[in-house]
Structures are given as structure tokens and as C-alpha cells.
Design an enzyme around this catalytic site. Structure first.
Site, short mmCIF file in Angstrom:
data_model
loop_
_atom_site.label_atom_id
_atom_site.label_comp_id
_atom_site.label_asym_id
_atom_site.label_seq_id
_atom_site.Cartn_x
_atom_site.Cartn_y
_atom_site.Cartn_z
CG HIS A 155 -0.14 0.30 2.50
ND1 HIS A 155 -0.17 1.71 2.93
CD2 HIS A 155 0.26 -0.45 3.45
CE1 HIS A 155 0.72 1.53 4.34
NE2 HIS A 155 0.97 0.26 4.49
CB CYS A 156 1.13 4.13 -1.75
SG CYS A 156 -0.27 4.57 -2.63
CB ALA A 157 0.08 8.06 1.05
NE ARG B 113 -2.41 5.40 -5.46
CZ ARG B 113 -1.23 5.72 -6.13
NH1 ARG B 113 -1.22 5.05 -7.38
NH2 ARG B 113 -0.25 6.28 -5.81
#
Length: 458
Positions: A25-27, A29
Site C-alpha cells: 500500500h501507499c498513502a 491505495r
């Protein structure tokens, strides 16, 4: 498990948990790589509870949950997959991602992996510049001691930028980061004439083997190449150097060969090429009548969709190095504000209460500089919404040109970006004005087209 319904529906959409090869995961998504993409049920991606949108890019199925929420969903997913040998996170996620990238995408992703870790340090430097400007604006006078202290706080990160980049690049390419630091320090060593002093005519370059040698203050590409050379030399030498001698011989040859290559062969060429490319891009931005500003502010968010916006970090760092200001931050915020206004207007046209609330919540992260939920959850649902956002951004770009507004740093936008304009109260007001105008123009454009947009989004 707090997000059980979300996880269960996610498994149903992706073809079962056994079809998940890798995930991260990113910030905002949750990013998933599947073993068999054909098993994905694309029609039901929007039915996942709490998800604000879905898109597919570079081999990754990306589900937008928003800041904070994505961390919790990821943890629940990890807890479930951890109970199954078939569903465990399989190998290196970045390695799987790189397999799906074309050469241009790999270059952009590599630059992002090197430069993004440096942003916190560069953001801090920009904020300190803003603090100094604010104190001066308030009438505070600095004696030589206090001025020297502030100069140390604001100038150090950029004076030793090649050190930071060489460290990050060496780490990225799999070399010894400490050797990267040493080579970076050699590239800006006080024994070499300062590149900025030479450019201003206050110092003369050294002459070695008929070549002019100067320091690499402010250079970016040479430091990245140095990091690449270090990692490749290390790996190659370890295959031929006896293990008993490895501790001494490998770092000795790695450092010596790398710094000699950078000073005498690649360095001067790369410096010229880097300077030429950056000057060309800046000249486009500075096209007459604000055309460059208008085009950039209109297209920055479309660029974000492709992921190419990560490559802009090089330009921002160079602008701050050369003049201490960064126009790209201002134009990026104008572009964001345009899409923000269009998305809010579109959300208010939605009849379904749940969809309207979800759409509005998708726009909230934009206030803190994260636009993916807004873009994929609202703006891209209808081309007129997205186009209205682009026009709003373009108008903000024109206003930025008229005002002559620039930031003192990088890495933060929208509301956090206010801190980059504290050097004067006028700049602060102008920044807020650019945001307000970009927002208002795109909001009104969507409202004017509300009849056709409303029919489709409902």
C-alpha cells in the site's frame, strides 16, 4: 476484524485470495499484483465497501481507500493472508512491479525511489527558509552570528545534496550506502573549487590532465550515476576478489575507480547534459505571456495519473539550488485546486446520498496534497469534470504568472504548502488567492454543465 466485509468483497473481486501474488500500500491505495489478471471482476470493483475507486496501472490493481483507511485495510488483508501459505505475500513487491514497466516507466520509478526519501530533509529546509523570511518580514534584524546559524540551517542540505543523492542511489541499486556517502562527500570536498563560486566568477577550476575540475554542488544526475557505479563495481569485484581481501580491496577499488570516473570522464559530460535539459525545461515554463505556466498547471494532474510527476523532483531541486525558489510547487497546487473544485461540484450533483458522501470524502485528502482518491473516485468518471478541473488549474497558472508567485521549498502542497509562503504576508495571501480562483473556476464550469453531467453520473 474491523474491515471484514471489505476484505471478503475484495477477495471475491480479485478471483479469490489464492490469486493474489503480491500486495502493498501507499498513502492512499491498496496495490495488488495478481497471478491471473483475467480472474478480476472489473464490473464489481466499485462494489467493494469503503473503496473510493479502482484503476489498473503497470501490472498493479489499485484500490483507493484514502489516507489512514488504507493502512487499516492493508493490515486486515495481511492478517488474513498470513493464515494461508498460498496467499502469503510472495517475494519482493517492487521487483514484481518493475517486471511490468517499460523502459521509460522504469527510469521514472527509479528516480522516484531515489529522490522521494530525500523529500523530508528538503521540505524542512524550505520551511526553515520560510521561517527566516517571516522573521525578516516581521522586522527582526539578525547579527552575523544569528545569520550564520540560519544559513547553516537553510543551506546545508543543498550544499551537500550530492552526498544525500549518492547515498540514496547506492542504496537503491544495492551497493554499500556508506561508500555512497564517502563518494558524495568527495564530489563536494572543499579541496575542489565550489561549482557555484566558479559559475559566479569568484573561483577558478582546477586543471587536471587538460580538464577543468570543479565540485558537484547542486548536481543530481552525476550523483545518481555515481551510486549506480558503486553498486555495480562492488558486485563485480566481489566475484573476483578473494574473500580474505574483500574488506579492504573492494571498497578501495570501488571508491577510487568511481571518483576517478566521475571527475575525469562521466562527471563533466553529465553536468553539461543535466544543465542543458533543466535549462530547456525551465525555458518552456518561462514561455512568454505565461503560456508555460498555463499549460503546466493544466496538465500536472493528468501527469499524476501516469506516475510521471515523480520525475519533476529533479527540476524542483534544481530550481531551489539555482534561485532558492520553486515555481513547480505553486503550479502543482493550482492544478490540484482546479480538480478539487470540479470534483466537489460533481459530488454535489449526485442524488444518491451514500455516493455523494463517498465522493466528498474522496476529495478531502486533496487538502493535504493527495489527489488520487479525487481523480479516480470522482473526476475521471466524466470527461467534462476532468476537463473543467484542468481549465481551473490553467487559470490558476495564469494568475501565478501575473503575481510572480513562487515557493521557498518542495514536497508539500495545498494547505501544508502554506508554510512555504511565510516569507511574506503578501505571498501567503497570493497563494490562497491562486487556490481560491482555481477552485472557483472549475466549480463554476461543472455547475454550468450540470445538466449533462448530472444525467450521466446518476
Amino acid at each position: 476484524m474491523k474491515h471484514k466485509d471489505t476484505i471478503d468483497k475484495l477477495f471475491e473481486v480479485v478471483g479469490g485470495k489464492d490469486n493474489i501474488k503480491n500486495y502493498e500500500h501507499c498513502a492512499t491505495r491498496l496495490r495488488i499484483i495478481l497471478k491471473d489478471d483475467s480472474k478480476l471482476n472489473k464490473e464489481e470493483t466499485e462494489e467493494i465497501p469503503e473503496s473510493k475507486g479502482y484503476f489498473y496501472n503497470t501490472g498493479q490493481h489499485q484500490f483507493i481507500f484514502g489516507t489512514g483507511k488504507v493502512n487499516a485495510v492493508y493490515q486486515d488483508l495481511k492478517d488474513v493472508l498470513g493464515d494461508s501459505d498460498e496467499g502469503q505475500n510472495d517475494g519482493d513487491f517492487k521487483g514484481d512491479v518493475y517486471k511490468n514497466l517499460n523502459p521509460a516507466q522504469r527510469i521514472v520509478r527509479t528516480l522516484a525511489d531515489i529522490l522521494v526519501p530525500l523529500i523530508p530533509a528538503l521540505v524542512t529546509t524550505g520551511l526553515l527558509m520560510g521561517v527566516r523570511g517571516l522573521l525578516v518580514e516581521l522586522g527582526m534584524e539578525f547579527n552575523d552570528t544569528w545569520f550564520a546559524i540560519f544559513e547553516m540551517l537553510t543551506d546545508t542540505a543543498f550544499a551537500f545534496l550530492p552526498v544525500l543523492i549518492a547515498y540514496s542511489a547506492t542504496r537503491k541499486f544495492g551497493g554499500n550506502p556508506i561508500i555512497g556517502i564517502v563518494v558524495g562527500l568527495m564530489m563536494v570536498a572543499p579541496q575542489l573549487p565550489n561549482a557555484w563560486a566558479v559559475a559566479e566568477g569568484n573561483a577558478e577550476p582546477l586543471s587536471l590532465l587538460g580538464l577543468d575540475i570543479v565540485g558537484y554542488q547542486g548536481s543530481i544526475i552525476p550523483a545518481i550515476v555515481a551510486g549506480y557505479l558503486i553498486s555495480k563495481l562492488e558486485k563485480g569485484l566481489r566475484k573476483v576478489v578473494p574473500q580474505l581481501m574483500d574488506l579492504v580491496v573492494t571498497p578501495f577499488l570501488t571508491i577510487t575507480i568511481t571518483i576517478a570516473t566521475m571527475l575525469l570522464v562521466l562527471g563533466p559530460v553529465l553536468q553539461m547534459a543535466e544543465s542543458g535539459v533543466i535549462n530547456f525545461i525551465v525555458s518552456i515554463l518561462e514561455a512568454p505571456l505565461g503560456i508555460g505556466y498555463i499549460v503546466f498547471a493544466a496538465l500536472q494532474q493528468p501527469l499524476t495519473i501516469t506516475g510521471l510527476h515523480h520525475s519533476l523532483g529533479i527540476i524542483e531541486i534544481s530550481l531551489l539550488n539555482d534561485g532558492g525558489t520553486n515555481i513547480i510547487q505553486t503550479l502543482t497546487t493550482a492544478s490540484m485546486a482546479g480538480q478539487f473544485g470540479a470534483a466537489v461540484a460533481a459530488a454535489l450533483l449526485m442524488k444518491n446520498q451514500v455516493k455523494r458522501v463517498n465522493a466528498l470524502s474522496s476529495t478531502a485528502s486533496t487538502l493535504f496534497g493527495i489527489t488520487e482518491p479525487l481523480l479516480f473516485g470522482v473526476s475521471l468518471r466524466h470527461f467534462k469534470i476532468f476537463l473543467s478541473g484542468m481549465i481551473g488549474g490553467a487559470v490558476g497558472g495564469l494568475l501565478t504568472y501575473i503575481l510572480g508567485l513562487t515557493a521557498t521549498g518542495m514536497g508539500i502542497t495545498f494547505i501544508p504548502g502554506l508554510l512555504l509562503y511565510t516569507n511574506s504576508f503578501t505571498a501567503l495571501l497570493q497563494y490562497l488567492l491562486v487556490i481560491a480562483v482555481s477552485f472557483a473556476v472549475s466549480f463554476l464550469l461543472v455547475r454550468v454543465q450540470s445538466k449533462s453531467i448530472k444525467n450521466e453520473i446518476n
